[in-house]
Design an enzyme around this catalytic site. Structure first.
Site, short mmCIF file in Angstrom:
data_model
loop_
_atom_site.label_atom_id
_atom_site.label_comp_id
_atom_site.label_asym_id
_atom_site.label_seq_id
_atom_site.Cartn_x
_atom_site.Cartn_y
_atom_site.Cartn_z
N GLY A 434 0.82 -1.21 0.00
CA GLY A 434 0.00 0.00 0.00
C GLY A 434 0.85 1.25 0.00
N GLY A 436 0.46 4.95 1.81
CA GLY A 436 -0.32 5.86 2.65
C GLY A 436 0.13 7.29 2.39
N GLY A 437 -0.48 8.18 3.07
CA GLY A 437 -0.14 9.58 2.90
C GLY A 437 1.29 9.89 3.30
CG PHE A 438 2.41 10.37 6.73
CD1 PHE A 438 3.01 11.58 7.00
CD2 PHE A 438 1.06 10.23 6.97
CE1 PHE A 438 2.28 12.63 7.52
CE2 PHE A 438 0.32 11.27 7.49
CZ PHE A 438 0.93 12.49 7.76
N GLY A 439 3.86 7.62 3.07
CA GLY A 439 4.86 6.76 2.45
C GLY A 439 4.33 5.37 2.20
N PRO A 440 5.14 4.53 1.57
CG PRO A 440 6.98 3.52 0.57
CD PRO A 440 6.51 4.82 1.12
CB VAL A 441 2.32 0.04 3.80
CG1 VAL A 441 2.22 -0.98 4.93
CG2 VAL A 441 1.83 1.40 4.28
CE LYS A 455 1.51 3.85 7.50
NZ LYS A 455 0.39 4.48 8.15
CG ASP A 552 -6.04 10.41 7.98
OD1 ASP A 552 -7.06 10.74 7.32
OD2 ASP A 552 -4.99 10.03 7.44
#
Ligand SMILES: *[C@@H]1O[C@H](CO)[C@@H](O)[C@H](O)[C@H]1NC(C)=O
Ligand SMILES: *[C@@H]1O[C@H](CO)[C@@H](O)[C@H](O)[C@H]1NC(C)=O
Ligand SMILES: *[C@@H]1O[C@H](CO)[C@@H](O)[C@H](O)[C@H]1NC(C)=O
Ligand SMILES: *[C@@H]1O[C@H](CO)[C@@H](O)[C@H](O)[C@H]1NC(C)=O
Ligand SMILES: *[C@@H]1O[C@H](CO)[C@@H](O)[C@H](O)[C@H]1NC(C)=O
Ligand SMILES: *[C@@H]1O[C@H](CO)[C@@H](O)[C@H](O)[C@H]1NC(C)=O
Ligand SMILES: *[C@@H]1O[C@H](CO)[C@@H](O)[C@H](O)[C@H]1NC(C)=O
Length: 744
Positions: A434, A436-441, A455, A552
């Protein structure tokens, strides 16, 4: 040539008895009904005639029953028995109904002094037998009607209560026995206190307290609530006070009956396909419903080892009687009240355990009822109820009262970058699950075999290492079964990584918004997810040692484990409040378009209530299977929330239900969830409920407030979210968290 008259003519020839078979619903002065004959209401709903409840007896009664239900179901009986089949009913010239056996009058009606020129008796489709002047159609002007003299059955249109001008009671009274329809000693009575209360009475003794009308329902039947079958109301004025109900559909056949064999009252519904009467509701529901079951100062707990218990500080008045399960004498104070010692006497909390109302939920909740010490428990009004999770050892590992000093004992494990590189196969693209808003997972597997989700925070996230570690430490202390568990973190140079337990079913948005996968989530599962998320938030907002505003919440931040239990994730932008802080303000508005509360999006104000707003949006998404944003319906409304609101106002809210759960859902439960979600997305933060109340509402059947207009895009409002978004936000078409550095 006209064909029709010919056809009718032919029909007459072929069916000579056509005319006499037409049912009659009225008898006039010179006419009578004798045993063997019946009156049938105009649309063949009810039939009046003579019947025997007991096959082995020659006693016959005049009664009314459903015409189209094969098993004779009598709804009204005249109070008089006839030996054999010589009974005859007539209406005489003064407008009285007279029931005779040969020449002996067995039963007759009285008229209220009104005079009729030409009295007739008619059986109506409502099930009421009325005496009226032939030309009279105003129901208020009937000379007599059987609805004023109920037997053991209340039909729609009947009243239970008092005609205050005559002092006459409309009372539902049981039959003596199934074989004897004469009035028994068990009845529903409205006792005329200052606040009139219904009781089920056994002779002169109160048996079950139905309670006073509290504006919405009888306080003794908290589960009496708006339902798809019937609507009910209570009327009180100078002339009369009564309860009545009506059915929402003509197609439904339903009756309310009081039964002395079982000492219960039932609401039945006729199941036309299966041909039986189904019990829809019954009273009493359990032993705790019996009047004064536990006596004064006793509490009733149906699931307890002992049903009755004395309140704290009280002991059984009669230990012997108490010992033999006779609790009616109740309890007495151990020490007399001493009002001079102000701090010693006060309130006591009484806990009542209830099973979660759905099997699927299986939560045991504790309802805390505060009562004023000194009032009788039975007979006092519940002042407020709040809901608490039962504390389980696995539930909250770190209790908020554990005391200071130990904070650093729970330091978060710092993981080696090399461990994570190995676990994720060097952050390989195959392992990326995935963004996310703060980087890949990434998905990974530790040497121990444990699966993890890593994350990787993007370098530009702007947070210093010290703050990052601090925040991570705090979050690591949050442990709740509905929060995803942070296993550790890794900080190396500019790289910051968070390591979580891996969730087999990934995130909620992958399931609910996908037409195929969403079939896996039937309503009970969805309801379980909704309740889990809500409980996670109660913990964040209230029960954890910190007060966390998540900021969030959205479908992609809810992860699902192998049993589809929800876990709230992504505390990347969560804010920690001091325990007394209620609201915060930020210059940096972060969150996700579509889930943000208006006051947060517009003014940067965040609070527990802004999380509640996001929860409300998510709730609607789970019910409808549609995203709030990206939901358009021919310009009728801008998003799911406003669309639901407009349907709600028209009473059509159920139309938003995901077609995949139509078969598995309990409509009343879904409707309640929609109702709750609308309460959560109200425009003004102060109108929205707090999360503990949301959990209470989800788990109980209490009445809910009416929602006000939802917050969102207030048309024409220059400060509305839309304009701010379009000016300043970095809007992505993906549903990812966005950041705004406010330029004010
Ligand atoms: C019917 O029979 C009972 C007993 O056999 C008697 O007491 C009663 O008076 C009779 N009723 C009528 C209306 O004759
Ligand atoms: C009609 O019946 C009632 C009850 O039996 C009686 O009081 C009244 O006198 C009767 N009226 C006439 C005109 O017979
Ligand atoms: C109550 O009784 C009065 C007096 O007989 C009557 O006029 C009125 O219609 C009754 N009300 C109802 C609702 O039956
Ligand atoms: C009352 O309920 C019992 C079953 O509990 C039933 O057998 C009986 O027929 C009912 N009595 C009446 C008068 O309907
Ligand atoms: C109760 O009776 C009143 C007066 O007849 C009527 O206006 C009202 O609609 C009834 N309520 C229900 C729920 O049937
Ligand atoms: C009842 O009281 C007696 C005497 O106080 C006691 O021994 C006994 O355990 C109690 N319980 C029962 C069920 O008898
Ligand atoms: C109440 O408590 C005060 C102080 O302990 C004592 O002096 C007083 O006698 C008590 N009154 C009663 C009614 O017990």
């Amino acid at each position: 040539m006209d064909i029709l008259p010919l056809l009718i003519f032919v029909a007459f020839i072929l069916i000579p008895s056509l005319k006499v078979s037409i049912a009659v619903d009225t008898i006039a002065l010179s006419q009578s009904i004798s045993d063997g004959m019946t009156l049938v209401s105009q649309h063949e709903k009810f039939e009046l005639g003579f019947f025997s409840p007991d096959e082995n007896s020659n006693k016959r009664y005049l009664g009314i029953w459903y015409k189209n239900i094969p098993q004779q179901t009598v709804v009204w009986v005249a109070n008089g028995a006839i030996n054999g089949s010589s009974g005859m009913l007539t209406v005489n010239s003064t407008g009285n109904l007279v029931l005779k056996e040969h020449d002996k009058v067995v039963w007759y009606t009285t008229t209220s002094g009104k005079k009729a020129q030409n009295p007739v008796a008619q059986l109506l489709d409502s099930g009421s037998l009325v005496v009226r002047d032939e030309s009279e159609v105003d129901s208020e002007a009937y000379l007599w009607q059987s609805f004023d003299y109920p037997s053991d059955t209340t039909l729609p249109g009947m009243k239970l209560g008092w005609n205050l001008s005559t002092g006459m009671e409309w009372r539902m009274t049981s039959w003596k026995s199934p074989n004897d329809p004469s009035p028994g000693d068990f009845y529903w009575g409205l006792l005329r206190y200052n606040y009139p209360e219904f009781y089920m009475m056994k002779g002169t003794k109160k048996f079950v307290r139905v309670g006073p009308w509290n504006g919405l329902h009888f306080s003794g039947i908290p589960d009496q609530k708006p339902n798809p079958i019937s609507s009910f109301s209570y009327t009180s004025n100078k002339r009369e006070m009564y309860y009545n109900y009506s059915l929402k559909s003509e197609a439904v056949i339903s009756r309310m009956v009081i039964n002395q064999t079982s000492y219960m009252s039932f609401r039945y519904i006729w199941m036309a396909n299966e041909q039986f009467w189904k019990v829809y509701k019954s009273l009493p529901k359990d032993n705790c419903d019996y009047y004064a079951m536990c006596g004064a100062y006793g509490t009733c707990m149906i699931t307890g080892a002992h049903i009755c218990q004395c309140l704290q500080g009280f002991s059984p008045k009669s230990p012997q009687a108490w010992n033999t399960s006779d609790w009616r004498q109740g309890c007495v104070r151990n020490k007399p009240l001493n009002c001079t010692e102000k701090l010693k006497d006060g309130f006591v909390k009484v806990e009542e355990k209830q099973e979660g109302h759905k099997k699927e939920v299986m939560t045991i909740v504790t309802v805390t009822i505060a009562i004023i010490l000194g009032m009788l428990l039975i007979g006092c009004y519940r002042i407020y109820t709040t809901l608490r999770r039962r504390t389980e050892s696995s539930d909250i590992i770190h209790d908020q009262n554990k005391g200071g000093g130990s904070e650093d004992d729970h330091d978060l494990p710092l993981l080696d970058l090399s461990t994570i590189v190995t676990a994720t196969d060097s952050f390989s693209i195959e392992n990326k699950i995935g963004e996310g808003g703060f980087g890949p997972v990434y998905k990974g597997k530790l040497e121990s075999g444990q699966e993890i989700a890593v994350k990787r925070l993007s370098r530009s996230s702007g947070q210093g290492i010290k703050e990052f570690k601090n925040e991570v430490k705090l979050i690591a202390k949050l442990q709740h079964r509905n929060l995803v568990k942070l296993l550790g973190c890794c900080v190396q140079e500019q790289d910051k990584m968070l390591v979580y337990e891996y969730m087999t079913n990934r995130s909620l948005d992958r399931l609910i918004f996908d037409d195929t996968k969403s079939k896996l989530l039937d309503w009970p599962k969805r309801f379980n997810i909704i309740c889990g998320i809500a409980r996670g938030f109660v913990y964040l907002h209230q029960d954890s040692r910190l007060r966390i505003i998540h900021r969030d919440l959205k479908a992609s931040n809810v992860l699902l484990d192998d049993e589809l239990n929800p876990k709230i994730s992504d505390f990347g932008i969560a804010r920690i409040f001091g325990r007394d802080q209620i609201e915060g303000n930020t210059k940096r508005v972060v969150g996700t378009y579509g889930y943000m509360a208006p006051e947060y999006a517009a003014d940067g104000l965040f609070s527990m209530k802004s999380d509640v707003f996001s929860f409300g949006v998510l709730l609607l998404e789970i019910i409808s299977g549609k995203r709030n944003r990206g939901f358009y319906l021919e310009n009728r409304s801008l998003n799911l929330v406003t669309h639901t609101w407009s349907l709600w106002k028209e009473g059509r809210a159920l139309e938003i239900i995901d077609s995949n759960i139509k078969d598995s859902c309990v409509q009343s439960e879904v409707l309640r969830c929609i109702h709750i979600s609308l309460l959560c997305v109200q425009q003004h933060a102060e109108d929205r409920p707090v999360m503990p109340s949301v959990v209470l509402m989800l788990g109980s059947e209490s009445e809910l407030a009416q929602p006000k207009e939802p917050g969102f895009y207030v048309k024409g409002d220059p400060g509305s979210t839309i304009s701010i978004l379009s000016r300043n936000y970095i809007i992505s078409t993906n549903e990812i968290t966005i950041t705004l550095l406010e330029a004010r």
